[in-house]
Design an enzyme around this catalytic site. Structure first.
Site, short mmCIF file in Angstrom:
data_model
loop_
_atom_site.label_atom_id
_atom_site.label_comp_id
_atom_site.label_asym_id
_atom_site.label_seq_id
_atom_site.Cartn_x
_atom_site.Cartn_y
_atom_site.Cartn_z
N SER A 152 75.61 -83.58 16.85
CA SER A 152 76.09 -84.79 17.50
C SER A 152 77.14 -85.43 16.60
O SER A 152 77.92 -84.74 15.95
CB SER A 152 74.91 -85.73 17.78
OG SER A 152 75.37 -86.88 18.47
N SER A 153 77.14 -86.75 16.51
CA SER A 153 78.18 -87.43 15.75
C SER A 153 77.76 -88.85 15.40
O SER A 153 77.01 -89.50 16.15
CB SER A 153 79.48 -87.47 16.56
OG SER A 153 80.41 -88.38 16.01
N TYR A 166 84.18 -88.69 23.55
CA TYR A 166 83.41 -87.98 22.52
C TYR A 166 82.06 -88.63 22.29
O TYR A 166 81.01 -87.98 22.35
CB TYR A 166 84.23 -87.96 21.22
CG TYR A 166 83.64 -87.09 20.13
CD1 TYR A 166 83.51 -85.72 20.31
CD2 TYR A 166 83.26 -87.64 18.91
CE1 TYR A 166 82.99 -84.91 19.31
CE2 TYR A 166 82.75 -86.84 17.90
CZ TYR A 166 82.61 -85.48 18.11
OH TYR A 166 82.10 -84.70 17.11
N LYS A 170 78.41 -87.01 23.25
CA LYS A 170 77.47 -86.75 22.16
C LYS A 170 76.21 -87.61 22.32
O LYS A 170 75.10 -87.19 21.96
CB LYS A 170 78.12 -87.01 20.81
CG LYS A 170 79.18 -85.99 20.43
CD LYS A 170 78.61 -84.59 20.26
CE LYS A 170 79.63 -83.62 19.69
NZ LYS A 170 79.09 -82.26 19.48
#
Length: 283
Positions: A152-153, A166, A170
């Site tokens: 993920s982020s 994004y 995520k």
């Protein structure tokens, strides 16, 4: 050297370059056999070179497969290629580790997000991991020893500028991580990691206006402070514009490696911090 993942099969999407290649190197050093998954023709040489490197350095078995996992047939094609390469002489085939690493950013400020960019980001970052995992389910272990790790982020927690596509996709991946951890509890653990800036060149290629906003966020990560005599001069110089140094690939790969260990069998449904303290959460 200890090889705790000896002969376990790890499938890594987006594995020809960047973090994916770092993950492949880290797990191969622990003894895992590696399937390197990539998409574009431009990555063929990097993927085959990486496979040869891993076999030479670590005496593991590797294979490469080029496939677009966002297509309807892509996930099934990927698993069939894995079966062809890694089915044992007794006819058995098992996927021990699946790392959903492939991803795309497509940054754009609110007001400039296009439908095509959002669709492309969602298809690779959120939809593809779901269908790759579904294709893999028949071949996961039945003793909880399997490991699924979604990359993920940090952006899902930070409200990061220009990241509607994004961060949104995520975030969906993190939500599905918890669902999968429950549904696959007797087969495998399922976790996510949430890296921030990494030494892949990705962040330096972002628009200048966005990099300027990164500074204050990186500055808040306690482990992003540079160290004379430890970090390279180039890293220290680059960190001045970013508010701190990015993670080295081996640092993030090490977090994934820990989650793949047998001793990590009591961790599931979690988002594991891998961002130098840029996001601190209480579970």
């Amino acid at each position: 050297m200890s090889r705790p993942l000896e002969k376990r099969l790890a499938i890594i999407t987006g594995a020809s370059r960047g973090l994916g290649a770092g993950l492949a190197r880290h797990l191969a050093a622990k003894g895992a056999n590696i399937l390197i998954v990539y998409t574009s023709d431009a990555s063929t040489a990097a993927a085959t070179d990486l496979a040869a490197e891993l076999e030479s350095k670590h005496s593991v078995k590797t294979a490469v497969v080029q496939v677009d996992i966002t297509t309807p047939s892509g996930p099934d094609h990927l698993i069939e290629k894995a079966k062809s390469a890694f089915t044992k002489e007794d006819g058995t085939f098992q996927i021990d580790i699946l790392i959903n690493n492939a991803g795309v950013v497509n940054p754009a400020p609110l007001g400039s997000v296009t439908l095509s960019d959002f669709d492309a980001t969602f298809q690779l970052n959120a939809r593809a991991p779901l269908f790759v995992l579904q294709a893999a389910i028949p071949y996961l272990p039945n003793d909880r020893s399997g490991r699924v790790i979604n990359v993920s982020s940090i952006t899902t927690s930070m409200g990061f500028w220009w990241q509607s596509c994004y961060a949104g996709t995520k975030g969906a991946l993190e939500a599905m991580t918890r669902v999968w951890a429950r549904e696959l509890g007797e087969r495998c653990t399922v976790n996510s990691i949430n890296p921030g800036a990494m030494a892949t060149g990705m962040y330096t290629s972002l628009p200048k206006e966005m990099l300027e906003k990164v500074w204050s966020l990186n500055y808040m990560a306690p482990l992003a402070a540079t160290r004379e005599g430890i970090d390279s001069k180039e890293t220290i110089a680059a960190a001045k514009d970013l508010g701190g140094r990015p993670a080295y690939l081996e640092e993030v790969a090490g977090v994934v490696g820990l989650l793949c260990m047998p001793e990590a069998g009591w961790i599931t449904g979690q988002v594991i911090g891998s961002n130098g303290g840029g996001v601190m959460t209480k579970g």
